[in-house]
Motif scaffolding. Structure first.
Motif, PDB file in Angstrom:
ATOM      1  N   MET A 108       1.772   0.741 -30.072  1.00 19.80           N
ATOM      2  CA  MET A 108       0.344   1.070 -30.035  1.00 19.80           C
ATOM      3  C   MET A 108      -0.514  -0.166 -29.815  1.00 19.80           C
ATOM      4  O   MET A 108      -1.406  -0.188 -28.951  1.00 19.80           O
ATOM      5  CB  MET A 108      -0.072   1.725 -31.359  1.00 19.80           C
ATOM      6  N   ALA A 109      -0.248  -1.204 -30.602  1.00 16.62           N
ATOM      7  CA  ALA A 109      -1.055  -2.420 -30.510  1.00 16.62           C
ATOM      8  C   ALA A 109      -0.894  -3.093 -29.154  1.00 16.62           C
ATOM      9  O   ALA A 109      -1.877  -3.548 -28.555  1.00 16.62           O
ATOM     10  CB  ALA A 109      -0.663  -3.385 -31.633  1.00 16.62           C
ATOM     11  N   ALA A 110       0.343  -3.134 -28.642  1.00 15.94           N
ATOM     12  CA  ALA A 110       0.588  -3.775 -27.347  1.00 15.94           C
ATOM     13  C   ALA A 110      -0.112  -3.020 -26.220  1.00 15.94           C
ATOM     14  O   ALA A 110      -0.752  -3.627 -25.344  1.00 15.94           O
ATOM     15  CB  ALA A 110       2.088  -3.850 -27.077  1.00 15.94           C
ATOM     16  N   ALA A 111      -0.006  -1.680 -26.220  1.00 11.66           N
ATOM     17  CA  ALA A 111      -0.635  -0.879 -25.171  1.00 11.66           C
ATOM     18  C   ALA A 111      -2.153  -1.026 -25.207  1.00 11.66           C
ATOM     19  O   ALA A 111      -2.806  -1.156 -24.159  1.00 11.66           O
ATOM     20  CB  ALA A 111      -0.236   0.584 -25.321  1.00 11.66           C
ATOM     21  N   THR A 112      -2.715  -1.027 -26.402  1.00  7.95           N
ATOM     22  CA  THR A 112      -4.167  -1.147 -26.534  1.00  7.95           C
ATOM     23  C   THR A 112      -4.640  -2.540 -26.136  1.00  7.95           C
ATOM     24  O   THR A 112      -5.696  -2.692 -25.503  1.00  7.95           O
ATOM     25  CB  THR A 112      -4.595  -0.838 -27.978  1.00  7.95           C
TER      26      THR A 112
END
Length: 461
Positions: A108-112
């Motif tokens: 989630m953090a990487a995609a965002t």
């Protein structure tokens, strides 16, 4: 009717999660709910800023086409959720809850973060929308595993007598994510003019989401796996094919979970997502006031959700959920009829009535479905049921309602829609066993064990 193994003299009264310290429990609540907060913060920011994203990532020749494309990318994340549910559900039931909680929040953090740094259409052309789609696909895959991972984790970490309260913090996190997102977008619009937002300031909320994700990862790396899963490993009873096992041995539990999640998911999207548009377009309510009402409805949920969890611990899962389902069936149409009056008090009362019923469901659904499954297949069953119902029923609800109102000319369509969803809730809850206070290590877990340990509490039906 479910009873514990206390009637069996060979089964001492012990449940792994009862041994959890208050400090560990507080840490587990934060760890379990922060990923849901991150997901819904990102989700809501994207929805609120769809117009800006359309300008940045799609050709400007057709404004409407760009907006539709932005929403289509938004929809893609829904339809890949079941794939993520299978992937992460299987991982969680084989490797543990902590592992999937950590992987999901990293994704989630990487995609965002990537989305917040992506160049726009003017810089890299058609590669911009392609990369945007990739980020939303990764986000959708991760979201498919978040609910099952977090619900299983919170349920298995919470003491039996407070399990409903412990699981309710999952949805507290989702509502808080909504509120923070609306506040962040509000601050953005206050601090910057529209041209600055389009130029670069739109990136700020997404970069902030990535920071939240890093904080969440740090917290999740500091936790231990749940006592129930550790007990399963000691028994050497971990499932090697949880997806297959769900559909072979837990079909009834899976279908019951689907019914509960249809009830919850559709009500959630109608009340917190679609209602804002409905009040503006159909009722003719002022957009600013409609947005304020939506924010206040979420704030009401923050109060009611934990209270509903406590009520389910004291009264049982079935009475609380049945109350909400019957109340929604009876009151949905009258509340939308009241909304037609158009006055501020009428819209306020009807909105808060719907939000109150939704909050009761939010505070109770997670613990109810957690207790249905054996520990061997819990995360897989929860993840797939939640993701499939969200993709098929919840994500399509706003579009279906808009089409039905246009087709019929009847402004009460959302009320009748929620009435039908309430009936699904009533029928599903009627079939459920009362699970309050049961052990989460069940006979299906023990029947496959190759090691026999004392001090295991068994739930018999």
């Amino acid at each position: 009717m479910s009873t514990s193994a206390s009637s069996d003299p060979t089964a001492p009264s012990f449940e792994p999660s009862d041994a959890v310290s208050a400090k560990s429990l507080r840490k587990s609540v934060v760890a379990g709910s922060i990923g849901v907060l991150v997901h819904w913060f990102d989700w809501a920011v994207y929805a609120y800023m769809a117009g800006t994203i359309a300008v940045v990532f799609f050709p400007e020749s057709n404004r409407t086409a760009g907006l539709l494309a932005a929403f289509a990318v938004f929809a893609v994340s829904f339809f890949v959720r079941p794939i993520g549910a299978v992937i992460f559900g299987r991982l969680g039931d084989r490797l543990g809850r902590k592992t999937t909680l950590s992987i999901v929040i990293i994704a989630m953090a990487a995609a965002t973060l990537v989305l917040g740094l992506l160049p726009g259409y003017e810089t890299i052309g058609m590669l911009a929308p392609v990369l945007l789609i990739v980020t939303r696909v990764v986000q959708g895959l991760a979201a498919g595993g978040e609910f099952g991972s977090a619900a299983a984790f919170l349920g298995e970490f919470s003491p039996r007598k407070r399990r409903g309260f412990g699981c309710s913090w999952l949805e507290f996190g989702s509502l808080l994510g909504f509120l923070l997102a609306s506040f962040a977008v509000f601050l953005l619009n206050v601090a910057f003019p529209n041209d600055v937002i389009v130029a670069w300031a739109w990136r700020i909320p997404f970069l902030f989401t990535a920071v939240l994700g890093v904080i969440g990862l740090y917290i999740r790396l500091k936790i231990e796996d749940t006592p129930d899963f550790e007990q399963l490993k000691e028994l050497q009873a971990v499932s090697h094919a949880p997806v297959k096992e769900v559909f072979q041995r837990n079909r009834r539990e899976f279908l019951q979970t689907c019914g509960i999640e249809i009830f919850m998911n559709v009500t959630f999207y109608v009340v917190l997502v679609y209602l804002l548009t409905y009040q503006e377009e159909t009722i003719g309510f002022d957009a600013g006031r409609a947005a304020l009402l939506s924010t206040l409805a979420s704030a009401l949920g923050l109060i009611v959700v934990p209270l509903a969890g406590i009520a389910s611990d004291r009264l049982g899962r079935k009475p609380v959920l049945m109350f909400a389902a019957i109340a929604q069936t009876v009151l949905a149409v009258p509340l939308f009829l009241l909304m037609q009056v158009g006055s501020e008090w009428a819209v306020f009362v009807s909105t808060f009535g719907l939000a109150f019923l939704l909050a009761i469901v939010l505070g109770t659904h997670a613990v109810t479905v957690v207790e249905l499954f054996p520990t061997r297949t819990r995360q897989t069953g929860l993840s797939i049921a939640y993701a499939v119902t969200a993709a098929l029923f919840a994500g399509t609800a706003p579009y279906l309602l808009t089409w039905l109102i246009d087709l019929t000319g009847n402004a009460l369509v959302p009320g009748w829609f929620l009435l039908v969803v309430g009936l699904v809730g009533v029928i599903t809850v009627w079939t459920l066993p009362e699970t309050r206070g049961i052990s989460l290590i069940k006979e299906q877990d023990l029947n496959t064990a190759t090691v026999r340990l004392p001090r295991v509490r068994v739930a018999r039906s």
